[in-house]
Design a protein around this motif. Structure first.
Motif, PDB file in Angstrom:
ATOM      1  N   ILE A  55      72.477   6.280  18.776  1.00 16.71           N
ATOM      2  CA  ILE A  55      73.565   7.075  18.220  1.00 16.71           C
ATOM      3  C   ILE A  55      73.449   7.081  16.703  1.00 16.71           C
ATOM      4  O   ILE A  55      72.835   6.190  16.113  1.00 16.71           O
ATOM      5  CB  ILE A  55      74.946   6.529  18.663  1.00 16.71           C
ATOM      6  N   PRO A  56      74.008   8.098  16.033  1.00 17.38           N
ATOM      7  CA  PRO A  56      73.953   8.118  14.564  1.00 17.38           C
ATOM      8  C   PRO A  56      74.582   6.856  13.976  1.00 17.38           C
ATOM      9  O   PRO A  56      75.524   6.315  14.564  1.00 17.38           O
ATOM     10  CB  PRO A  56      74.774   9.354  14.199  1.00 17.38           C
ATOM     11  N   PRO A  57      74.050   6.366  12.852  1.00 21.08           N
ATOM     12  CA  PRO A  57      72.981   6.956  12.047  1.00 21.08           C
ATOM     13  C   PRO A  57      71.568   6.516  12.461  1.00 21.08           C
ATOM     14  O   PRO A  57      70.609   6.874  11.798  1.00 21.08           O
ATOM     15  CB  PRO A  57      73.297   6.438  10.643  1.00 21.08           C
ATOM     16  N   ALA A  58      71.440   5.746  13.549  1.00 15.66           N
ATOM     17  CA  ALA A  58      70.109   5.278  13.965  1.00 15.66           C
ATOM     18  C   ALA A  58      69.211   6.441  14.344  1.00 15.66           C
ATOM     19  O   ALA A  58      68.038   6.468  13.989  1.00 15.66           O
ATOM     20  CB  ALA A  58      70.234   4.307  15.133  1.00 15.66           C
ATOM     21  N   ASN A  59      69.770   7.427  15.062  1.00 16.47           N
ATOM     22  CA  ASN A  59      68.974   8.590  15.449  1.00 16.47           C
ATOM     23  C   ASN A  59      69.896   9.715  15.872  1.00 16.47           C
ATOM     24  O   ASN A  59      71.022   9.793  15.361  1.00 16.47           O
ATOM     25  CB  ASN A  59      67.953   8.228  16.531  1.00 16.47           C
ATOM     26  N   ALA A  60      69.470  10.558  16.803  1.00 20.12           N
ATOM     27  CA  ALA A  60      70.144  11.837  17.040  1.00 20.12           C
ATOM     28  C   ALA A  60      70.893  11.911  18.367  1.00 20.12           C
ATOM     29  O   ALA A  60      71.092  12.998  18.901  1.00 20.12           O
ATOM     30  CB  ALA A  60      69.132  12.969  16.952  1.00 20.12           C
ATOM     31  N   ASN A  61      71.324  10.787  18.922  1.00 24.56           N
ATOM     32  CA  ASN A  61      72.111  10.806  20.152  1.00 24.56           C
ATOM     33  C   ASN A  61      73.556  11.158  19.815  1.00 24.56           C
ATOM     34  O   ASN A  61      74.460  10.327  19.869  1.00 24.56           O
ATOM     35  CB  ASN A  61      72.027   9.443  20.855  1.00 24.56           C
ATOM     36  N   THR A  62      73.781  12.429  19.449  1.00 27.75           N
ATOM     37  CA  THR A  62      75.116  12.869  19.048  1.00 27.75           C
ATOM     38  C   THR A  62      75.991  13.200  20.248  1.00 27.75           C
ATOM     39  O   THR A  62      77.148  13.578  20.079  1.00 27.75           O
ATOM     40  CB  THR A  62      75.034  14.091  18.119  1.00 27.75           C
ATOM     41  N   ALA A  63      75.456  13.062  21.461  1.00 29.82           N
ATOM     42  CA  ALA A  63      76.305  13.123  22.658  1.00 29.82           C
ATOM     43  C   ALA A  63      76.952  11.764  22.881  1.00 29.82           C
ATOM     44  O   ALA A  63      77.829  11.632  23.734  1.00 29.82           O
ATOM     45  CB  ALA A  63      75.486  13.526  23.878  1.00 29.82           C
ATOM     46  N   TYR A  64      76.518  10.772  22.116  1.00 31.31           N
ATOM     47  CA  TYR A  64      76.960   9.382  22.297  1.00 31.31           C
ATOM     48  C   TYR A  64      76.836   8.996  23.780  1.00 31.31           C
ATOM     49  O   TYR A  64      77.704   8.363  24.367  1.00 31.31           O
ATOM     50  CB  TYR A  64      78.383   9.207  21.763  1.00 31.31           C
ATOM     51  N   TYR A  65      75.710   9.417  24.315  1.00 34.17           N
ATOM     52  CA  TYR A  65      75.383   9.188  25.721  1.00 34.17           C
ATOM     53  C   TYR A  65      74.988   7.723  25.919  1.00 34.17           C
ATOM     54  O   TYR A  65      74.181   7.179  25.178  1.00 34.17           O
ATOM     55  CB  TYR A  65      74.236  10.112  26.116  1.00 34.17           C
ATOM     56  N   ASN A  66      75.554   7.111  26.959  1.00 36.02           N
ATOM     57  CA  ASN A  66      75.290   5.693  27.222  1.00 36.02           C
ATOM     58  C   ASN A  66      75.209   5.488  28.733  1.00 36.02           C
ATOM     59  O   ASN A  66      76.228   5.374  29.411  1.00 36.02           O
ATOM     60  CB  ASN A  66      76.396   4.828  26.621  1.00 36.02           C
ATOM     61  N   ASN A  67      73.974   5.459  29.236  1.00 32.19           N
ATOM     62  CA  ASN A  67      73.750   5.222  30.655  1.00 32.19           C
ATOM     63  C   ASN A  67      72.711   4.108  30.780  1.00 32.19           C
ATOM     64  O   ASN A  67      71.541   4.324  30.471  1.00 32.19           O
ATOM     65  CB  ASN A  67      73.259   6.497  31.350  1.00 32.19           C
ATOM     66  N   PRO A  68      73.119   2.907  31.222  1.00 36.30           N
ATOM     67  CA  PRO A  68      72.183   1.782  31.330  1.00 36.30           C
ATOM     68  C   PRO A  68      70.957   2.086  32.191  1.00 36.30           C
ATOM     69  O   PRO A  68      69.873   1.561  31.932  1.00 36.30           O
ATOM     70  CB  PRO A  68      73.037   0.675  31.961  1.00 36.30           C
ATOM     71  N   THR A  69      71.131   2.943  33.196  1.00 34.63           N
ATOM     72  CA  THR A  69      69.994   3.310  34.042  1.00 34.63           C
ATOM     73  C   THR A  69      68.924   4.040  33.243  1.00 34.63           C
ATOM     74  O   THR A  69      67.723   3.772  33.363  1.00 34.63           O
ATOM     75  CB  THR A  69      70.459   4.194  35.220  1.00 34.63           C
ATOM     76  N   VAL A  70      69.367   4.969  32.403  1.00 38.80           N
ATOM     77  CA  VAL A  70      68.427   5.725  31.569  1.00 38.80           C
ATOM     78  C   VAL A  70      67.773   4.803  30.544  1.00 38.80           C
ATOM     79  O   VAL A  70      66.558   4.873  30.306  1.00 38.80           O
ATOM     80  CB  VAL A  70      69.133   6.910  30.884  1.00 38.80           C
ATOM     81  N   ASP A  71      68.555   3.928  29.932  1.00 39.25           N
ATOM     82  CA  ASP A  71      67.987   2.953  28.986  1.00 39.25           C
ATOM     83  C   ASP A  71      66.871   2.152  29.649  1.00 39.25           C
ATOM     84  O   ASP A  71      65.783   1.962  29.092  1.00 39.25           O
ATOM     85  CB  ASP A  71      69.062   2.002  28.487  1.00 39.25           C
ATOM     86  N   LYS A  72      67.146   1.686  30.859  1.00 37.81           N
ATOM     87  CA  LYS A  72      66.172   0.858  31.582  1.00 37.81           C
ATOM     88  C   LYS A  72      64.911   1.654  31.905  1.00 37.81           C
ATOM     89  O   LYS A  72      63.789   1.159  31.740  1.00 37.81           O
ATOM     90  CB  LYS A  72      66.800   0.319  32.867  1.00 37.81           C
ATOM     91  N   LEU A  73      65.088   2.892  32.335  1.00 39.24           N
ATOM     92  CA  LEU A  73      63.943   3.728  32.675  1.00 39.24           C
ATOM     93  C   LEU A  73      63.073   4.000  31.442  1.00 39.24           C
ATOM     94  O   LEU A  73      61.841   3.928  31.503  1.00 39.24           O
ATOM     95  CB  LEU A  73      64.411   5.043  33.284  1.00 39.24           C
ATOM     96  N   LEU A  74      63.709   4.325  30.319  1.00 40.20           N
ATOM     97  CA  LEU A  74      62.949   4.599  29.105  1.00 40.20           C
ATOM     98  C   LEU A  74      62.208   3.358  28.622  1.00 40.20           C
ATOM     99  O   LEU A  74      61.068   3.450  28.146  1.00 40.20           O
ATOM    100  CB  LEU A  74      63.875   5.140  28.012  1.00 40.20           C
TER     101      LEU A  74
END
Length: 531
Positions: A447-466
């Motif tokens: 999420i900003p300002p770290a990068n461009a996740n401006t949906a503020y999307y937070n899904n642990p499953t997606v984090d784990k997959l990536l």
């Protein structure tokens, strides 16, 4: 330790072969009419030896470790170089500051053999220590650099000699060489002396910075001490021209030698006229609208899905792309490594209304949509507002100058401080890989300002997959991991998924060795003008 040696020009199958296969097999993404350039004049001459490129967006920073826009990348690559880079079609990784490299059998040790006789524009020698200093700069959390994420798996960096650098990872990192194609090397002297790298450039590239007015232009001049083949032009000016009609006029009068982007509706009228030709390139650029899930009502999945069903993608392609493009069928482009097609949110107003009613918003709601102030972005925002109005949603259109927009997005240090509701924007992975297409946009820590996740999307499953994708080397397993990530994101609908564009630009016939890449960046490092 046993190692496998390979030439840089042919990238390891385990690392990027799937990317190359995907790119080779994609073909053009254009579903609209094909541009056939008819400009064939061989008599065209430039009035001088200075290349002028008129572009819609500003360069946001000169720091090669903090790049977030393709126009910033375009300007930076005239002044900075990477260890590795992509060829013209973004299908092969080829040498730049590294002559060759080796990877250990366990995928943990990367040994780079460097070019010799290279100097930075401040006179400092390029060597293994310079590479080490640059990596350490990015690894230092206090510097808060976008490229920090490229090196989170680095265990240590060694310099066996001046022309060899050895990077050891904590665990396998499947896209490490891809990331190094977007990692410009800065003079270690400039780093140690605290040079303000956001506004000054000290690289090894064929050009050096002359002046920069962020809202108006950036000028680079030929580096007469460049180690490689020197460019044919004396200077390059990147001119900021947000209004599309003004860019067209500049190309027609010769005030500009190249323009990007070009309004689709103008293509047929200017192609082949006044020594102008229009070129098209299949892209990995996806257009979308982020929906801030930390704000109501975007925290409700039914609202987000309803908004997706309310957008007529065919009309979007026609209105915004002029018919040159395709529907978005995944969070990433079809030309990107490990793309997996998803079932579209087909245009269905009644279904959209029903979902809004189920979510508790039968009469819709009011919100805002941000974007930069270019003609194309304003057109896109207006189109989205008109589409959403059909289900009772009013999205106030708020265009901003690029630097202002960037500052407003990144002033929030957490979701609670964020003011953005919706953002109409596009993204392309300049590193060419699936991780580059998703991590900066969907990983919870981005999420900003770290990068461009401006949906503020937070899904642990997606984090784990990536995260799994980074340490896996099997192409088959990577395809499965990234397919699941795409499906999960698509179903969660943190965006309005819109379209995949074709890169189109206008250029004079007398210009050579200047072209657009699939990610929307401009390669002009070896530009020449007939004059």
């Amino acid at each position: 330790m046993k190692i496998r040696k390979k030439a840089v020009a042919i990238v390891s199958l385990a690392l990027v072969a799937a990317m190359l296969f995907s790119a080779c097999g994609s073909g053009s993404t254009s579903s609209g009419p094909q541009v056939q350039s008819t400009g064939t004049s061989t008599e065209a001459k430039s009035k001088d030896n200075d290349l002028v490129i008129a572009m819609s967006e500003s360069v946001l920073t000169l720091d090669p470790h903090n790049l977030t826009s393709t126009m910033s990348i375009s300007a930076n690559r005239t002044m900075y170089e990477n260890l590795l880079t992509f060829d013209k079609d973004m299908k092969n990784i080829v040498p730049q500051l590294a002559k060759s490299y080796e990877v250990s059998k366990d995928g943990l040790v990367y040994t780079f053999h460097l070019q010799t006789g290279v100097k930075f524009t401040d006179g400092t020698d390029f060597n293994s220590e310079a590479v080490k200093v640059n990596i350490e700069r990015c690894m230092d959390k206090k510097n808060n650099l976008k490229s920090f994420r490229y090196f989170t798996k680095v265990k240590e960096v060694k310099c066996p000699d001046a022309n060899t650098v050895e990077i050891t990872l904590k665990e396998p990192y499947s896209v490490f060489v891809n990331k190094l194609t977007n990692f410009g090397i800065i003079s270690p002297k400039a780093i140690k002396e605290g040079v303000t790298l956001n506004s000054k450039a000290v690289g090894t590239g064929p050009f050096k910075l002359k002046e920069w007015d962020q809202a108006d232009h950036l000028i680079v001049t030929r580096n007469e001490n460049y180690w490689g083949e020197k460019p044919g032009v004396d200077s390059i000016t990147f001119k900021v021209v947000p209004e599309a009609g003004s860019r067209i006029a500049m190309l027609q009068t010769g005030e500009a030698d190249m323009i990007y982007p070009i309004p689709p509706e103008q293509i047929k009228s200017i192609d082949g006229t006044k020594d102008i030709k229009v070129e098209s390139v299949p892209s990995n650029i996806v257009d979308y609208v982020t929906l801030n899930m930390s704000h109501k009502p975007f925290d409700n999945i039914k609202v987000r899905q309803a908004m997706n069903y309310a957008i007529d993608k065919d009309a979007f392609i026609k209105a915004v792309y002029g018919g040159y493009g395709d529907h978005a069928t995944s969070p990433i482009a079809s030309t990107t490594q490990y793309y997996s097609k998803q079932e579209e949110y087909a245009f269905n107003i009644q279904k959209a209304k029903d979902l809004l009613k189920e979510a508790g918003y039968p009469d819709g709601f009011k919100t805002t949509i941000w974007a930069d102030n270019t003609s194309d972005s304003v057109k896109g925002m207006q189109f989205i507002n008109q589409q959403l109005a059909q289900i009772g949603i009013t999205a106030e259109v708020v265009p901003m100058e690029g630097a202002t927009l960037n500052a407003k997005i990144n002033e929030a240090q957490n979701a609670a401080e964020s003011k953005i509701d919706m953002w109409f924007v596009n993204w392309s992975p300049s590193s060419g890989d699936a991780d580059g297409a998703m991590r900066g946009l969907f990983y919870s820590k981005m999420i900003p300002p770290a990068n461009a996740n401006t949906a503020y999307y937070n899904n642990p499953t997606v984090d784990k997959l990536l995260d799994q994708g980074l340490s896996e080397t099997s192409p088959e397993k990577l395809a499965s991991i990234y397919a699941e990530a795409q499906k999960t994101i698509w179903n969660d609908a943190p965006w309005l998924f819109l379209g995949q564009r074709v890169v189109q630009y206008g250029i004079k016939n007398y210009v050579s060795n200047v072209y657009m890449m699939a990610d929307g960046s401009i390669n002009c490092a070896q530009a020449t003008l007939a004059h």
